[in-house]
Design a protein around this motif. Structure first.
Motif, PDB file in Angstrom:
ATOM      1  N   VAL A 170       0.848  -1.198   0.000  1.00 57.96           N
ATOM      2  CA  VAL A 170       0.000   0.000   0.000  1.00 57.96           C
ATOM      3  C   VAL A 170       0.883   1.249   0.000  1.00 57.96           C
ATOM      4  N   GLU A 171       0.748   2.049  -1.042  1.00 61.45           N
ATOM      5  CA  GLU A 171       1.407   3.348  -1.118  1.00 61.45           C
ATOM      6  C   GLU A 171       0.322   4.420  -1.144  1.00 61.45           C
ATOM      7  N   ALA A 172       0.397   5.332  -0.211  1.00 62.50           N
ATOM      8  CA  ALA A 172      -0.521   6.471  -0.202  1.00 62.50           C
ATOM      9  C   ALA A 172       0.132   7.625  -0.961  1.00 62.50           C
ATOM     10  N   TYR A 173      -0.679   8.369  -1.699  1.00 62.29           N
ATOM     11  CA  TYR A 173      -0.141   9.509  -2.450  1.00 62.29           C
ATOM     12  C   TYR A 173      -1.150  10.645  -2.452  1.00 62.29           C
ATOM     13  N   THR A 174      -0.627  11.821  -2.668  1.00 61.22           N
ATOM     14  CA  THR A 174      -1.496  12.986  -2.707  1.00 61.22           C
ATOM     15  C   THR A 174      -0.892  14.054  -3.608  1.00 61.22           C
ATOM     16  N   GLU A 175      -1.750  14.853  -4.196  1.00 59.65           N
ATOM     17  CA  GLU A 175      -1.371  16.048  -4.950  1.00 59.65           C
ATOM     18  C   GLU A 175      -2.249  17.177  -4.447  1.00 59.65           C
ATOM     19  N   LEU A 176      -1.630  18.193  -3.871  1.00 58.20           N
ATOM     20  CA  LEU A 176      -2.366  19.351  -3.365  1.00 58.20           C
ATOM     21  C   LEU A 176      -1.871  20.588  -4.101  1.00 58.20           C
TER      22      LEU A 176
END
Length: 954
Positions: free
Chosen positions: A323-329
Motif C-alpha cells: 500500500v502506497e498512499a499519495y497525494t497532490e495538493l
C-alpha cells in the motif's frame, strides 16, 4: 445519491481486494514494471516506444531552453498544438490559457496532470478547457501529446487527443529559480503604420522595449522514514507587464480590406440617427454624416498584465509493501487584466428627449423637429465615453485541487490504484469604466433650474447633464455620474472518484500460444460530477451597462458513472519478421445524469518487426458528451466579424446590393423596402456585427472515428537515431458547434429557409450592428449537433544523438506536422469546405498545412549547453473574401544557452525570434481570436524576446 452506488461498490471492492488477497512482497519483475513509463492513452504500464498510439514528448530541458514563463507559449511550437485563449487576447479574453489539438477546439482536447484530468478553467469560458496557468513550469518532468481519440481511457473530452503533464514528485533538496525577460521590437513602419499616418492616428516608431516578465520558483523536497516516502513542495510567482497595441506599428489601428484604418461608429464626436438620417456632433450643430470612426485598437492589450501564484505539494508514502498512499495538493491564484476601447452609448434609442434643453442650439432643435419647448423628440445616439478612459477588467481565478489515493500490489499478479480528487475554480471579474445607460438617459434631458444653473429634468440634484450636443462639452462630473462597475462571479467544481486494477493474466497461464508474455488487463470504474455557476451584478443583467454583453446567470451540474476495460494482448513473439505483435483493446461505458449513455472503444496494435523497425496502428471510436459549458454556457451577446452587410448597396439607385442580391432576397433577412430604397442596411464601420449564443441542455454526444497508422525506425547501424512517421485521421459527426453567423445570414438571403431566417434579427435601420446585441438584435449562433469535421495528416519525428569527439555531444529533435486535409461542413447539405492551408469565413483561424519545430542542443565539454530552435509555420490563403490577404511562410529562430557555473548554480540566457520578425498582417476582426491585425495564438506578436535566468540547487 443513487448514481454513486455502482461506482462506490466497485471502488470499495478494489480497496478490499488490496488487503484481502494478501501482502505478498514485490518481486524483481514487478519492480521493473513500476519503473516503466505509463504511456499517455493507456493505464497499462509499458515502455514508451511500444505504444500503439503516436505520442509526442517534450522533456523539461527542451522546455527550459525556450525561456518562456507561460507553459502554453512553449507548447504552441508543437505542430499539433495551437492556442485558443492566450495572453494575446483582449476583448475575447476570459483570463485563462487554453490549448487545442489539430485545430479541433479546446473542448475536444483533454488536459491531464499525471494522468488525471484538470478542472474547467473558468465558468465564463466558451469551452470546458483546463487552464494551463495551473501548471508550474519548473515542476514539469515531461509533456506527452497523444494524437487521436483516447475517450475509452480517460472519458469524453479526448476526441482530438490528450496533453498530459508529467510532474516531478520525488524531488530531493532545495531549488531556487529566477528568470527575467523582456520584448524588443523595431517599429520601422509598414502597412498598418502607413494607414495610421494617412488617418491622422498616432503610431509607434523607433525601438520598443516592454512587456517585462519575471518568474520565481522555489522547490523543496526530500525522502523521509528511511526512504519510504517523499514530499515535494513548491511555490511559484509570476509577474508579467502589459503591452498595448499602440506600442507596435503593426497594430496602431484596425485595418480592414480597404487598407485604411477603420474605427467604431460609436465614436468620440457623437453619432446620431434622427428621423432615419445620420448626423454627427460638430461644434454646436448636427451635421449630416457620421464622424470619424474611433480607433478602439490602440488602448487594447497585445499582452495582458498577469500576476500568478501557485503552491502545492506532491507526496507519497509506502504504508507497507502493498500500500502506497499519495497525494497532490495544488493552489493557484491568477490575476489578469483586460483593457480595450472605452465604453459608451452604443446606438441606443432615447424616445423622450426634451426640446427645452438649453444645451441644444437652434440648428439642432430644427434637426430634431422641435417647434415648441414642450415638444419631445426621439434620437439614437452612438458616442464613445473617451472621457472615462478604456474599459478594464480585473479577472481573477482561484483554483484548489486535491488528489488523495492508494496504490500498490495486491499480489505478484495484480496491482490497484484508487483515488479521489476534488477541484474548484472561483472566478471574479471587476469591470470598470462602463456607462450606466439609465443615468445617461436622465443626464441627456437637461433644463434650466430656478436659480439659472443647468441641471437635469428629473430634479435629481446628483445628476449632472451629459452635454454630448457640443464638441468638448462633456465634463468630468458628468462622466463620474454615469460611470459604473459591473461584477461577474462564478465557480466550477469537479469531483472524481475512481479505481482500477491491473492484472497479469500470464501468471495464470492465460497467453497466446504464440507468445511467451501473458495478457495484461485493466478494469476500472469512475464517478465524476461537474458543476458550473455564473452570476453578475444587476446592472449588467438588466442590460443597462453600455458596451457590456448581457449574459444570463447559470447554475447547472451533471454527473456520470463509467466503467472501463483495457487489455494488452501479446499475440506473437520471437517469430520470423515478428519480434512482437501486441493487440491493445479498450472499452468505456458512460451513463450521464443528463440522460445520455455512450460507448467508446479502441482497437490498436503494435508490431515489432525486429530491433530496428516497429509498426503501429489504431482505430478508436471517441464519443464526447456535452460538457458542463456546452450544457450551461450563459446565453450572451457578442460580436462577429464580417467585411460588409451583403444587403448594402453602392447607392440608393442600384437594384442590386454590392453582393448581387435583390430586394426580394434581402427582405428574407428583414430588410424593409424603405431601407432598401435608401441604399440598404449600413455597413458597420468597425466590421463588427451583433451575435448571440450559448449552451443547451438538449445537446447530444458527438461521435468521432480516429485512425492512426505509423512506423518507428531505430537503425542499429546508426546509433542514437530514431525516426517515426504517423498518419492520423479524425472524423467527427454531430459536432457540437454553432453555425457561423455570416453563413446563417447568407443562407437566409439565398434560400429563405426559416431554419436560418429565424436566427436573423435586424435592429435599428435594419442593420445588424446598431445597438447592443440581444435576442432581437443580431444573429443567433447557439450550439447545435449538426457539424461535421475531418482532419487528416502526417507527423514526422526525428531524434538523433551523436558524439563529436572531444567537443561533446549533439542532440537533434525535429517534429514536423503535415495537414493533408481539414474538411468541415457547418450543417447537413452545406457542402464540405477544405480548410487546410486557409483561413477566414467558415474556416476561421489558420490551419497551416505544415508546422515544424527543429531543436539542436550541443552539450560542450565546458559546462555549457548551446541550443537553437527553428520554428516554421507554412503560409495560409485567405478564402471567402473579395479582397484576399494571404499569409506567407514564417520562420522563427531562437537561441539559448545554459552554463553550469558550479555544481549547484546554473545560468541561462536566450533570445527568441532573433530576427525580430513582425507578425503577419490580417484584416482586423477577420475571424475570432484575431487581435492587433494578427493571430497571437499562432505567431509571435511582440517581436524579439530575451531572457536571463539562474538556478541554485542543493
Amino acid at each position: 445519491m443513487l448514481h454513486k452506488k455502482p461506482l462506490t461498490m466497485a471502488v470499495s471492492a478494489a480497496v478490499g481486494a488490496a488487503f484481502a488477497m494478501g501482502m505478498a512482497p514485490v518481486n524483481a519483475q514487478d519492480e521493473q514494471l513500476v519503473e516503466e513509463v505509463v504511456v499517455t492513452g493507456s493505464r497499462i504500464q509499458r515502455a514508451n516506444l511500444v505504444s500503439s498510439s503516436p505520442v509526442t514528448q517534450l522533456d523539461a530541458e527542451q522546455l527550459r531552453f525556450t525561456g518562456l514563463t507561460r507553459v502554453e507559449d512553449a507548447l504552441a511550437a508543437i505542430p499539433a498544438i495551437s492556442l485558443d485563449q492566450s495572453s494575446g487576447q483582449a476583448i475575447e479574453a476570459v483570463g485563462t490559457a487554453t490549448l487545442q489539438l489539430r485545430n479541433l477546439g479546446s473542448q475536444r482536447t483533454l488536459v491531464l496532470m499525471n494522468g488525471r484530468r484538470l478542472p474547467a478553467g473558468s465558468p465564463n469560458s466558451a469551452s470546458n478547457a483546463a487552464d494551463i496557468n495551473l501548471i508550474p513550469g519548473q515542476l514539469i518532468e515531461r509533456v506527452e501529446v497523444l494524437t487521436g481519440g483516447a475517450s475509452s481511457t480517460y472519458g469524453a473530452d479526448a476526441v482530438a487527443g490528450v496533453v498530459n503533464f508529467i510532474m516531478i514528485d520525488d524531488f530531493e533538496g532545495i531549488k531556487l529559480d529566477v528568470q527575467a525577460g523582456q520584448f524588443r521590437a523595431d517599429n520601422d513602419g509598414g502597412l498598418v503604420a502607413g494607414a495610421a499616418e494617412r488617418a491622422g492616428q498616432p503610431f509607434a516608431t523607433g525601438t520598443a522595449t516592454d512587456g517585462d516578465q519575471y518568474d520565481m520558483t522555489m522547490i523543496m523536497g526530500g525522502n523521509f522514514d528511511n526512504g519510504r516516502g517523499n514530499a515535494t513542495a513548491f511555490l511559484t510567482y509570476r509577474d508579467i507587464e502589459g503591452v498595448t497595441q499602440a506600442a507596435r506599428d503593426t497594430s496602431a489601428c484596425p485595418v480592414r480590406s480597404s487598407g485604411e484604418c477603420l474605427g467604431s461608429g460609436t465614436n468620440q464626436s457623437g453619432s446620431w440617427i434622427i428621423g432615419g438620417t445620420n448626423y454627427r456632433t460638430e461644434g454646436n450643430e448636427f451635421l449630416e454624416g457620421r464622424g470619424p470612426g474611433f480607433n478602439f485598437a490602440a488602448p487594447s492589450f497585445f499582452q495582458r498584465p498577469d500576476r500568478r501564484t501557485t503552491m502545492g505539494t506532491f507526496a507519497h508514502y509506502d504504508i507497507n509493501e502493498n500500500v502506497e498512499a499519495y497525494t497532490e495538493l495544488m493552489f493557484m491564484d491568477t490575476k489578469s487584466d483586460t483593457q480595450f476601447g472605452p465604453s459608451g452609448v452604443f446606438f441606443r434609442t432615447f424616445d423622450d428627449l426634451n426640446c427645452d434643453n438649453p444645451l441644444l442650439s437652434a440648428q439642432q432643435l430644427g434637426v430634431a423637429g422641435c417647434t415648441s419647448p414642450d415638444d419631445r423628440f426621439s434620437a439614437t445616439l452612438g458616442r464613445r465615453n473617451v472621457e472615462g478612459g478604456p474599459r478594464k477588467g480585473a479577472l481573477r481565478h482561484t483554483t484548489y485541487r486535491g488528489v488523495f489515493g492508494l496504490r500498490g500490489d495486491i499480489n505478484d499478479s495484480w496491482r490497484y490504484d484508487v483515488s479521489y480528487q476534488y477541484a474548484e475554480v472561483n472566478m471574479t471579474n471587476r469591470n470598470t469604466n462602463y456607462v450606466d445607460l439609465i443615468r445617461v438617459e436622465e443626464a441627456l434631458n437637461a433644463v434650466v433650474n430656478d436659480d439659472g444653473t443647468i441641471g437635469c429634468e428629473s430634479g435629481n440634484s446628483e445628476c449632472v447633464p451629459y452635454n454630448v450636443y457640443q464638441t468638448g462639452g462633456v465634463t468630468d462630473e458628468a462622466t463620474a455620474y454615469f460611470s459604473q462597475v459591473v461584477y461577474e462571479n462564478g465557480r466550477t467544481t469537479q469531483e472524481v472518484l475512481m479505481g482500477y486494477v491491473q492484472g497479469s493474466l500470464g501468471d495464470y497461464g492465460i497467453a497466446s500460444p504464440f507468445a511467451e508474455s501473458g495478457i495484461e488487463i485493466v478494469a476500472g470504474a469512475e464517478y465524476r460530477e461537474e458543476s458550473l455557476t455564473y452570476g453578475l451584478s444587476d446592472n449588467a443583467a438588466r442590460g443597462d451597462a453600455g458596451g457590456f454583453g448581457v449574459p444570463v446567470p447559470v447554475d447547472g451540474r451533471y454527473d456520470v458513472n463509467e466503467i472501463y476495460f483495457e487489455a494488452s494482448v501479446p499475440v506473437i513473439e520471437d517469430a520470423p519478421l515478428v519480434q512482437a505483435l501486441v493487440l491493445d483493446l479498450g472499452f468505456r461505458y458512460s451513463d450521464y445524469s443528463t440522460g445520455n449513455t455512450t460507448d467508446t472503444y479502441k482497437i490498436a496494435a503494435s508490431w515489432d518487426i525486429n530491433d530496428d523497425i516497429k509498426v503501429r496502428g489504431s482505430y478508436q471510436r471517441a464519443v464526447r458528451a456535452p460538457n458542463i459549458v456546452d450544457l450551461f454556457e450563459p446565453d450572451s451577446a457578442g460580436l462577429f466579424a464580417m467585411d460588409r452587410d451583403p444587403c448594402n448597396k453602392a447607392n440608393p439607385g442600384d437594384n442590386l446590393s454590392l453582393s448581387g442580391y435583390t430586394f426580394e432576397q434581402c427582405a428574407r433577412s428583414g430588410v424593409s423596402r424603405a431601407i432598401w430604397d435608401q441604399g440598404g442596411p449600413e455597413d458597420s464601420p468597425a466590421a463588427q456585427y451583433n451575435s448571440t449564443g450559448g449552451g443547451s441542455t438538449e445537446l447530444e454526444p458527438e461521435e468521432a472515428d480516429t485512425y492512426t497508422l505509423g512506423a518507428i525506425w531505430q537503425p542499429s547501424f546508426i546509433e542514437g537515431l530514431q525516426l517515426s512517421v504517423d498518419y492520423y485521421e479524425i472524423e467527427i459527426t454531430g459536432a457540437i458547434q454553432g453555425i457561423q453567423e455570416e453563413t446563417t445570414l447568407l443562407q437566409c438571403i439565398e434560400t429563405g429557409d426559416a431554419a436560418f431566417c429565424d436566427q436573423v434579427n435586424r435592429g435599428q435601420l435594419d442593420t445588424l450592428w446598431l445597438g447592443q446585441a440581444s435576442p432581437t438584435n443580431g444573429i443567433n449562433a447557439a450550439s447545435t449537433n449538426i457539424g461535421f469535421l475531418l482532419v487528416e495528416g502526417v507527423d514526422v519525428e526525428i531524434n538523433y544523438n551523436f558524439d563529436i569527439g572531444d567537443m561533446g555531444t549533439v542532440n537533434i529533435a525535429n517534429i514536423a506536422g503535415f495537414v493533408l486535409a481539414y474538411d468541415q461542413e457547418e450543417y447537413p447539405g452545406a457542402g464540405v469546405v477544405g480548410c487546410e492551408g486557409t483561413y477566414g469565413g467558415a474556416c476561421q483561424i489558420p490551419t497551416p498545412d505544415l508546422k515544424n519545430r527543429f531543436q539542436a542542443t550541443w552539450a560542450t565539454p565546458w559546462n555549457v549547453n548551446a541550443n537553437i530552435i527553428w520554428r516554421h509555420v507554412a503560409g495560409s490563403t485567405q478564402e471567402f473574401t473579395d479582397v484576399p490577404n494571404d499569409i506567407d511562410d514564417f520562420n522563427y529562430f531562437d537561441i539559448s544557452a545554459t552554463w553550469a557555473v558550479t555544481d549547484t548554480a546554473t545560468l541561462r540566457f536566450g533570445i527568441n525570434n532573433v530576427l525580430d520578425e513582425d507578425p503577419p498582417f490580417v484584416y482586423q476582426g477577420v475571424t475570432a481570436r484575431e487581435n492587433g491585425n494578427t493571430y497571437p495564438g499562432i505567431y509571435d506578436p511582440l517581436g524579439q524576446y530575451w531572457f536571463l535566468g539562474g538556478t541554485i540547487q542543493f
